[in-house]
Scaffold this motif. Structure first.
Motif, PDB file in Angstrom:
ATOM      1  N   ARG A   1      26.656  26.139  23.485  1.00  0.00           N
ATOM      2  CA  ARG A   1      25.296  26.811  23.445  1.00  0.00           C
ATOM      3  C   ARG A   1      24.069  25.819  22.986  1.00  0.00           C
ATOM      4  NH1 ARG A   1      24.775  32.050  22.722  1.00  0.00           N
ATOM      5  NH2 ARG A   1      22.705  31.505  23.790  1.00  0.00           N
ATOM      6  N   ASP A   2      24.401  24.382  22.866  1.00  0.00           N
ATOM      7  CA  ASP A   2      23.295  23.452  22.473  1.00  0.00           C
ATOM      8  C   ASP A   2      22.804  22.946  23.979  1.00  0.00           C
ATOM      9  OD1 ASP A   2      25.453  22.346  23.588  1.00  0.00           O
ATOM     10  OD2 ASP A   2      25.026  20.490  22.048  1.00  0.00           O
ATOM     11  N   MET A   3      23.101  23.823  25.058  1.00  0.00           N
ATOM     12  CA  MET A   3      22.648  23.386  26.557  1.00  0.00           C
ATOM     13  C   MET A   3      22.953  21.983  26.872  1.00  0.00           C
ATOM     14  SD  MET A   3      18.784  25.097  26.532  1.00  0.00           S
ATOM     15  CE  MET A   3      18.222  24.129  25.294  1.00  0.00           C
ATOM     16  N   GLN A   4      24.242  21.734  26.401  1.00  0.00           N
ATOM     17  CA  GLN A   4      24.983  20.404  26.746  1.00  0.00           C
ATOM     18  C   GLN A   4      26.366  20.744  27.442  1.00  0.00           C
ATOM     19  OE1 GLN A   4      23.442  17.202  26.631  1.00  0.00           O
ATOM     20  NE2 GLN A   4      21.414  17.953  25.625  1.00  0.00           N
TER      21      GLN A   4
ATOM     22  N   GLY B   1      20.076  23.045  30.211  1.00  0.00           N
ATOM     23  CA  GLY B   1      18.673  23.827  30.022  1.00  0.00           C
ATOM     24  C   GLY B   1      19.080  25.167  30.016  1.00  0.00           C
ATOM     25  N   SER B   2      20.342  25.816  30.073  1.00  0.00           N
ATOM     26  CA  SER B   2      20.830  27.068  30.181  1.00  0.00           C
ATOM     27  C   SER B   2      20.800  27.656  28.629  1.00  0.00           C
ATOM     28  CB  SER B   2      21.723  27.483  30.909  1.00  0.00           C
ATOM     29  OG  SER B   2      22.211  29.030  30.889  1.00  0.00           O
ATOM     30  N   VAL B   3      20.495  28.848  28.557  1.00  0.00           N
ATOM     31  CA  VAL B   3      20.682  29.279  27.087  1.00  0.00           C
ATOM     32  C   VAL B   3      21.663  30.342  27.132  1.00  0.00           C
ATOM     33  CG1 VAL B   3      18.502  28.645  26.021  1.00  0.00           C
ATOM     34  CG2 VAL B   3      18.680  31.056  27.023  1.00  0.00           C
ATOM     35  N   GLY B   4      22.231  30.624  28.357  1.00  0.00           N
ATOM     36  CA  GLY B   4      23.006  31.838  28.378  1.00  0.00           C
ATOM     37  C   GLY B   4      24.569  31.567  28.134  1.00  0.00           C
ATOM     38  N   TYR B   5      25.531  32.221  28.631  1.00  0.00           N
ATOM     39  CA  TYR B   5      27.048  32.295  28.106  1.00  0.00           C
ATOM     40  C   TYR B   5      27.766  31.995  29.237  1.00  0.00           C
ATOM     41  CZ  TYR B   5      26.083  34.199  23.787  1.00  0.00           C
ATOM     42  OH  TYR B   5      25.709  34.527  22.454  1.00  0.00           O
ATOM     43  N   CYS B   6      27.167  31.581  30.469  1.00  0.00           N
ATOM     44  CA  CYS B   6      27.779  31.389  31.928  1.00  0.00           C
ATOM     45  C   CYS B   6      28.589  30.231  31.776  1.00  0.00           C
ATOM     46  CB  CYS B   6      26.737  31.149  32.978  1.00  0.00           C
ATOM     47  SG  CYS B   6      27.600  30.969  34.515  1.00  0.00           S
TER      48      CYS B   6
ATOM     49  N   TYR C   1      26.787  24.564  36.935  1.00  0.00           N
ATOM     50  CA  TYR C   1      26.532  25.176  36.075  1.00  0.00           C
ATOM     51  C   TYR C   1      24.995  26.094  36.286  1.00  0.00           C
ATOM     52  CZ  TYR C   1      23.535  20.847  35.514  1.00  0.00           C
ATOM     53  OH  TYR C   1      22.618  19.907  35.927  1.00  0.00           O
ATOM     54  N   ALA C   2      24.809  26.820  35.190  1.00  0.00           N
ATOM     55  CA  ALA C   2      23.806  27.739  35.250  1.00  0.00           C
ATOM     56  C   ALA C   2      22.572  26.836  34.760  1.00  0.00           C
ATOM     57  CB  ALA C   2      23.791  28.952  34.323  1.00  0.00           C
ATOM     58  N   GLY C   3      21.277  26.963  35.635  1.00  0.00           N
ATOM     59  CA  GLY C   3      20.165  26.029  35.364  1.00  0.00           C
ATOM     60  C   GLY C   3      19.284  26.520  34.304  1.00  0.00           C
ATOM     61  N   GLU C   4      18.409  25.892  34.233  1.00  0.00           N
ATOM     62  CA  GLU C   4      17.221  26.262  33.089  1.00  0.00           C
ATOM     63  C   GLU C   4      16.535  27.636  33.678  1.00  0.00           C
ATOM     64  OE1 GLU C   4      13.617  24.222  30.592  1.00  0.00           O
ATOM     65  OE2 GLU C   4      14.856  23.066  32.082  1.00  0.00           O
TER      66      GLU C   4
ATOM     67  N   LEU D   1      17.995  38.725  40.920  1.00  0.00           N
ATOM     68  CA  LEU D   1      19.254  39.159  40.681  1.00  0.00           C
ATOM     69  C   LEU D   1      19.553  39.170  39.067  1.00  0.00           C
ATOM     70  CD1 LEU D   1      21.463  37.535  43.680  1.00  0.00           C
ATOM     71  CD2 LEU D   1      20.381  39.783  43.590  1.00  0.00           C
ATOM     72  N   GLY D   2      18.666  38.456  38.166  1.00  0.00           N
ATOM     73  CA  GLY D   2      18.843  38.160  36.851  1.00  0.00           C
ATOM     74  C   GLY D   2      19.512  37.022  36.449  1.00  0.00           C
ATOM     75  N   MET D   3      20.146  36.885  35.399  1.00  0.00           N
ATOM     76  CA  MET D   3      20.816  35.807  34.987  1.00  0.00           C
ATOM     77  C   MET D   3      22.322  35.448  35.730  1.00  0.00           C
ATOM     78  SD  MET D   3      20.144  35.715  30.818  1.00  0.00           S
ATOM     79  CE  MET D   3      21.332  34.292  30.628  1.00  0.00           C
ATOM     80  N   VAL D   4      22.446  34.154  36.099  1.00  0.00           N
ATOM     81  CA  VAL D   4      23.821  33.829  36.407  1.00  0.00           C
ATOM     82  C   VAL D   4      24.806  34.263  35.346  1.00  0.00           C
ATOM     83  CG1 VAL D   4      25.388  32.021  37.609  1.00  0.00           C
ATOM     84  CG2 VAL D   4      22.823  32.198  37.715  1.00  0.00           C
ATOM     85  N   MET D   5      25.747  34.888  35.570  1.00  0.00           N
ATOM     86  CA  MET D   5      26.731  35.217  34.341  1.00  0.00           C
ATOM     87  C   MET D   5      28.177  34.484  34.311  1.00  0.00           C
ATOM     88  SD  MET D   5      24.756  37.278  32.992  1.00  0.00           S
ATOM     89  CE  MET D   5      26.029  38.199  31.734  1.00  0.00           C
ATOM     90  N   CYS D   6      28.505  33.949  35.743  1.00  0.00           N
ATOM     91  CA  CYS D   6      29.944  33.384  36.083  1.00  0.00           C
ATOM     92  C   CYS D   6      29.933  32.829  37.298  1.00  0.00           C
ATOM     93  CB  CYS D   6      30.964  34.480  35.977  1.00  0.00           C
ATOM     94  SG  CYS D   6      30.779  36.140  36.768  1.00  0.00           S
ATOM     95  N   LEU D   7      30.822  31.765  37.525  1.00  0.00           N
ATOM     96  CA  LEU D   7      30.934  30.823  38.785  1.00  0.00           C
ATOM     97  C   LEU D   7      32.360  30.641  38.880  1.00  0.00           C
ATOM     98  CD1 LEU D   7      28.181  28.361  37.581  1.00  0.00           C
ATOM     99  CD2 LEU D   7      27.785  29.893  39.181  1.00  0.00           C
TER     100      LEU D   7
END
Length: 328
Positions: free
Chosen positions: A82-85, A105-110, A126-129, A154-160
């Motif tokens: 979750r440190d975006m790394q 750059g993503s703060v989500g949980y994807c 990965y989910a981007g910024e 569509l809102g945030m990317v949740m899973c891939l």
């Protein structure tokens, strides 16, 4: 009719935080291993023979680790925090050295998705910024491949889930979004192939069987949505599976494509026959939300186990349907 719940064959304790992600590495000649990522920033490498942590890596500056995987062998480890790394670790011969890192750059949980394109060459999605953005890069070069952004909101990317079809065409990507939609992307063409509304709520998790071209997804509601890809790469919704209680954190198909496991917000692990999504067992042990599930990749089917990680900071390991039982 579901069988009575068995007990875990053993449990692993000492992770020190919620268990967000699990990954097995049991195919090589070496010791069978289970990797776990915790909400406190620790990656544990568990020795499945001794049933103890062989190594603990304090990663991501104490931020929650939300995904771990390995490259080919267990000598190279990738983790996402979750440190975006996204970090690449050398864990060969007792090491735990950070080799490379990529800022998402993503703060989500994807969670990221990784696919091997050729020996020592991988694609990482990965989910981007930006809210709906998905980025795909090559590893280990970190070369940008493409950015995928839908035309509508569509809102945030949740899973891939990223995979390379057997047909020899370019890689494909399935993505679940905050508004409940599933999108299929052609990575090479950078274009959307198909879209369906699978859930009224955000898609929390998905898993896809690249052989049968069938998949299933979960959300905060009391149903699993099943779907398939037809010959024209169109997503088609199939039957839904009704759950007793709402909320699914993660889904996983066993490598022999006979079982599906779900991690439930109701503290339970549910096991289904993958062919018909018939309920087979409800596994009860944890005292808080189950956050992650993974089947081991042992070559010998009799050795395969199911692992579940929970917010209660424990990992349970189960032996389920390993002796050729009819799973439907």
């Amino acid at each position: 009719m579901s069988r009575p719940s068995p007990s875990p064959i053993y449990t692993l304790r000492g992770a020190g935080g919620p268990l967000n992600t699990l990954h097995f590495s049991c195919q090589g000649e070496g010791t069978p291993l289970l990797f776990s990522g915790s909400g406190k920033g620790a990656i544990h490498i568990w020795n499945l023979n001794s049933r103890r942590a062989e190594k603990i890596i304090e990663a991501h500056s104490g931020n929650s680790v939300i995904w771990v995987s390995t490259l080919q062998s267990a000598d190279a480890l990738i983790s996402q925090g979750r440190d975006m790394q996204v970090c690449w670790w050398d864990v060969s011969e007792g090491r735990s050295e950070l080799v490379e890192s990529v800022r998402t750059g993503s703060v989500g949980y994807c969670q990221c998705s990784l696919v091997e394109m050729s020996p020592a060459n991988y694609l990482l999605a990965y989910a981007g910024e930006q809210t709906e953005e998905i980025k795909i890069i090559e590893l280990p070069s970190k070369t940008a491949v493409c950015t995928l952004v839908p035309e509508e909101k569509l809102g945030m990317v949740m899973c891939l889930q990223l995979w390379q079809p057997d047909s020899g065409s370019g890689p494909l990507l399935l993505a679940g979004y905050e508004n409940g939609s599933l999108l299929l992307w052609d990575v090479t063409q950078r274009s959307k192939l198909s879209q369906v509304k699978a859930h009224p709520e955000p898609v929390m998790c998905l898993t896809f069987d690249t052989t049968s071209l069938r998949g299933v997804s979960g959300s905060s509601e009391k149903t699993l949505s099943s779907w398939r890809l037809d010959g024209q790469s169109n997503l088609q919704l199939q039957d839904c599976v009704t759950l007793v209680n709402p909320g699914v954190s993660q889904l996983c198909i066993r490598m022999d494509r006979k079982l599906l496991a779900s991690a439930g917000w109701d503290h339970r692990i549910r096991v289904f026959g993958w062919k018909k999504l018939r309920p087979l067992a409800v596994l009860q042990y944890h005292t808080d939300m189950v956050l992650s599930v993974a089947f081991s990749d042992h070559r010998d089917p009799r050795q395969r186990v199911l692992a579940a990680g929970s917010k209660d900071q424990r990992i349970s390991l189960w032996s389920v349907y390993n002796e050729g039982t009819d799973t439907g």
